[in-house]
Design an enzyme around this catalytic site. Structure first.
Site, short mmCIF file in Angstrom:
data_model
loop_
_atom_site.label_atom_id
_atom_site.label_comp_id
_atom_site.label_asym_id
_atom_site.label_seq_id
_atom_site.Cartn_x
_atom_site.Cartn_y
_atom_site.Cartn_z
N SER A 124 0.83 -1.20 0.00
CA SER A 124 0.00 0.00 0.00
C SER A 124 0.86 1.25 0.00
CB SER A 124 -0.85 -0.04 1.27
OG SER A 124 -1.35 1.23 1.60
N TYR A 148 -1.02 0.24 10.15
CA TYR A 148 -1.28 -0.50 8.91
C TYR A 148 -0.07 -0.40 7.97
CZ TYR A 148 -3.50 -1.59 4.41
OH TYR A 148 -3.82 -2.11 3.18
N LYS A 152 2.42 -3.39 6.66
CA LYS A 152 2.64 -3.65 5.23
C LYS A 152 4.13 -3.57 4.90
CE LYS A 152 -1.38 -4.72 3.72
NZ LYS A 152 -1.57 -6.09 3.17
#
Lengths: 332, 332
Positions: A124, A148, A152
């Site tokens: 991402s 997050y 990732k």
């Protein structure tokens, strides 16, 4: 070729499965088996001509992974993740699913003798956090500013290490912000990017919470599926040790989005956008990347749209049966 | 101030503990308690004037961490790690100690209410792997090409995320290759960098396995201790979201090292270096970084030597009681 999609019930997973079912292919290779995995058994691609298996399973369940790996799919597409806002609100769940789940999958592949599948890992833009140059180059450091993004980025590191050691053959795909997402507005800070186009195209009002000069990086859902398809059969020897890449996309301001909407759907559609400044959303979006030089992914053959008008046209074709704007039909 | 050193029996941990015992200070602040932790209870800094506790413990032992945190040290220096070669040979042990051990420590700090210690995290140049520019800038991506480097880079990401969330106050230190290490040659690929200076300074032969134009990044053990001392009381608000930095050092070729040895110890010392090419070592060393622009760490006040001659002089002062070269005494 046997393809397994983990996280097959999400928007991208669903579209990928439907596309494989439609074409019987992925990245140019024939697909004769499709395994679809999600927390609830994914109810998609039922018209697939080959062997189709839908499983309800969680990556943190070792038994599930073992069962999947025993079937030795040639390509595993790993899309399963706790999304950004939830990973921020629930630290333990985010690390458990996004980091430990990914690691459990990679570990299972390490223990599977004589089996090195292509592993498509969904990363991402959240791996990047300000400050950064206006146009971020391929070799810029990963500086996530969310849990997050941290998870990732850690997954990208694992992907490289496990690929280097020959346990899997990784291709990491950093998706642009996907636009126009089908469906309804949601609580994600990025929701308005799709909403200010999707709602007016369907004759409905939309709210714009930030100023028009905010710039960001976009690709369509169709391009996102294309990245995965291309990554599935890419010659990974070309990637060397660095398996993850920022995907190509369109760098556009909100004003660019609105101008493209005007060209496709006219002033009447644009008039449906209501300005209502939201300082919280404005401040989150402010720290997001604006533009990338994706020379590496371009060279590897990944392709996205090249203008926002194209992105809107993809929505009309894929989500409104090519009916054009203001058809006033409800979005599925 | 209460300082805890995890990995206190290693070369840097030992020197740091001895220095705190000598000065009663760290980074300008008085130290009244010192907790020394390693797999075997560290037998150092016994002359420390404050409260000294030595513990035999493993980071993967939750009880140990809980006991440490209950004492609420103001500064925790986390040096414990499985070294590069062992982490490459034993994947599970490397990930268990270097990644899971670090995460267990950070998680324990997350659960400790109202306690946010300064956490000095030891990282490494191993987070960088070729290809990279000759002079690596502060914002260059981390591209480890070893499991050790991968684990260290993952720890840096965790350090940023847990600092951002206020569970700890992290400062990550990417150490240059430490030179001249006291002691004997070992099996590390980098061993010769110290050996070709240390052995001749002690009147003994040394083997040079690579060509003289190989360039690398160095600082003395004294500088390494200085980095930790400086990091202990640095105003972390200056660091923003990016808590880890490459430390300053000296970029030198093997030829530069030998020239500095000649200046300090004469041709006789240089004559003790025997060229014996080792393709395996040459190939490992070839992928190592050569030079850095450490503007950020410099600006934060971190200091290292500025020439290889200085690095050799530090060795003479700290390891040979300032006796100068060829004193022919055995190194402790």
């Amino acid at each position: 070729m046997h393809v397994a999609i983990i996280g097959a019930a999400g928007m991208i997973g669903r579209k990928l499965a439907e596309r494989i079912a439609d074409t019987g292919k992925m990245g140019g290779a024939s697909v004769d088996a499709l395994t679809l995995i999600d927390v609830h058994a994914p109810n998609v691609a039922e018209h697939f001509a080959g062997t189709r298996t839908a499983l309800a399973a969680d990556l943190s369940n070792a038994g599930t992974i073992a069962g999947l790996i025993a079937q030795k799919p040639d390509v595993i597409v790993h899309l399963a993740a706790i999304v950004s806002s939830e990973a921020e609100a629930d630290l333990e769940k985010g690390y458990r699913v996004n980091l430990d789940g990914t690691r459990a999958l990679f570990e299972a592949l390490r223990h599977a003798e004589g089996y090195t599948p292509r592993l498509i890992y969904a990363s991402s833009l959240a791996v990047f956090g300000a400050p950064f140059p206006t146009r971020i180059p391929d070799d810029f450091q990963l500086t996530p500013q969310s849990s997050y993004g941290t998870q990732k980025a850690m997954g990208e590191l694992l992907l490289d290490d496990y690929s280097r050691r020959g346990f899997l053959d990784g291709v990491g795909i950093r998706f642009p912000t996907i636009c126009i997402r089908p469906g309804k507005p949601n609580k994600a800070a990025s929701s308005f990017y799709s909403s200010i186009l999707r709602e007016p195209l369907n004759g409905q009002q939309a709210v714009l919470p930030v100023s028009e000069d905010v710039r960001h990086w976009f690709a369509s859902p169709r391009a996102a599926v294309g990245f995965i398809e291309h990554g599935a059969t890419l010659n990974s020897a070309l990637l060397g040790a660095r398996r993850s890449m920022t995907m190509p996309g369109v760098s556009a301001t909100v004003a660019d989005q609105i101008e493209a909407l005007r060209v496709v759907a006219g002033d009447k559609a644009v008039a449906l956008i209501r300005r209502e400044h939201d300082p919280a959303i404005a401040s989150i979006v402010e720290s997001w990347p604006r533009d990338f030089d994706t020379a590496r992914a371009n060279q590897m053959g990944f392709r996205a749209e090249t203008s926002f008008r194209e992105i809107i046209e993809v929505y009309l074709e894929d989500e409104m049966d090519g009916q054009g704007p203001n058809a006033m039909r409800p979005v599925a």
